[in-house]
Design a protein around this motif. Structure first.
Motif: not given
Length: 317
Positions: A57-78
């Protein structure tokens, strides 16, 4: 035959996972990694917007597992298409073309790695995340349905794709990647798609075969590779949905029908890459559903797996 295959697959997977874990030590404050760059390869499970949307669901959230891992380390991914370091693309197969939806333009996982290595080198503080297998199993199932492949050939082809995936992971390590997080395919027999087409047994065997080929191929890479059990985690969603906050793990929450064969399961099917909060089942709470479409996961399911992968990383390195 299927039962024997499953017993063999489970034994191989358990042994390979144990061997990978045997190389793991407990993380300490001094030794814990602090990634400075996040890099990803894979298919729709890891695609963070190669064509502008994600397979959820494209809801603007952290909605992908790789993004969730990145956010855990305070990083982003595009996505690499936007100048980032995530090369994962929906419907991408490991080495075969066309992709699961019949396109010859989607980069395979091998080609994604080729693209990265053509202008980049790995550093000691890179974290690489990679998944694969979903699109290969979907494409192989399509070949069975079209009569160009038997079920046994599908299982053999899926196992070979797992072996090919392992070779690409070895490539990453040989190129200098020190920390590689690997997810295979989940058991596609657990998806609404499998139930809809009545092919749960075949999809279970093919999914298991892919993961078996993968695990056997990376069994000696434990110093640099962490295998995270996506198959086991999605099994938990479908077997005990309420434990993960779900009320429905058998039906897609999205209603975004794609006139084309958008995810490889046929034209006129729901494609979560087209799904937003405006294209959900009436009065549905998306967080209560495990599946966005008949194959791919909702944001909540993606985030929960990402948190699991992050926790595994923290205890591993």
């Amino acid at each position: 035959m299927a039962a024997n295959w499953m017993r063999r697959s489970l034994m191989v997977a358990a042994c390979a996972s144990a061997a990978l874990l045997a190389a793991c030590g407990s993380s300490t404050t001094e030794s814990a990694i602090s990634p400075q760059r996040m890099i990803a390869f894979g298919d729709g499970m890891s695609d963070v917007g190669q064509k502008g949307t994600r397979y959820t669901v494209n809801d603007g959230s952290v909605n992908n597992w790789t993004l969730q891992v990145a956010s855990g380390y305070g990083k982003t991914l595009s996505a690499s298409s936007a100048g980032g370091k995530s090369y994962a693309a929906g419907n991408a197969r490991i080495v075969a073309k066309p992709d699961a939806a019949g396109s010859n333009t989607t980069l395979t996982v091998k080609e994604q790695i080729d693209s990265f290595l053509a202008s980049n080198t790995f550093t000691g503080d890179d974290l690489v995340m990679i998944n694969g297998g979903i699109s290969d199993v979907i494409a192989n199932m399509a070949a069975v349905n079209a009569g160009t492949m038997t079920t046994e050939q599908m299982i053999t082809a899926s196992r070979q794709a797992g072996t090919d995936f392992a070779a690409q992971i070895r490539r990453l390590v040989n190129a200098g990647a020190k920390y590689v997080v690997v997810a295979g395919t989940y058991d596609l027999s657990k998806t609404p798609w499998a139930t809809d087409i009545g092919r749960t047994t075949a999809l279970n065997s093919a999914s298991s075969a892919f993961n078996e080929g993968l695990l056997v191929g990376i069994v000696d890479l434990g110093a640099n590779v962490l295998y995270v059990e996506l198959a086991s985690y999605v099994n938990r969603y479908t077997d005990s949905p309420s434990a993960y906050g779900f009320e429905n793990a058998t039906k897609a929450v999205c209603t975004s029908v794609d006139a084309t064969d958008g995810i490889g399961i046929g034209a006129g099917k729901v494609n979560s890459a087209l799904c937003t909060t405006s294209t959900l089942l009436a009065s549905a709470n998306q967080d209560k559903y495990a599946f966005a479409d008949s194959v791919y996961l909702t944001p909540s399911a993606q985030r929960q797996f990402g948190t699991y992968a992050y926790d595994r990383l923290r205890s591993r390195w």
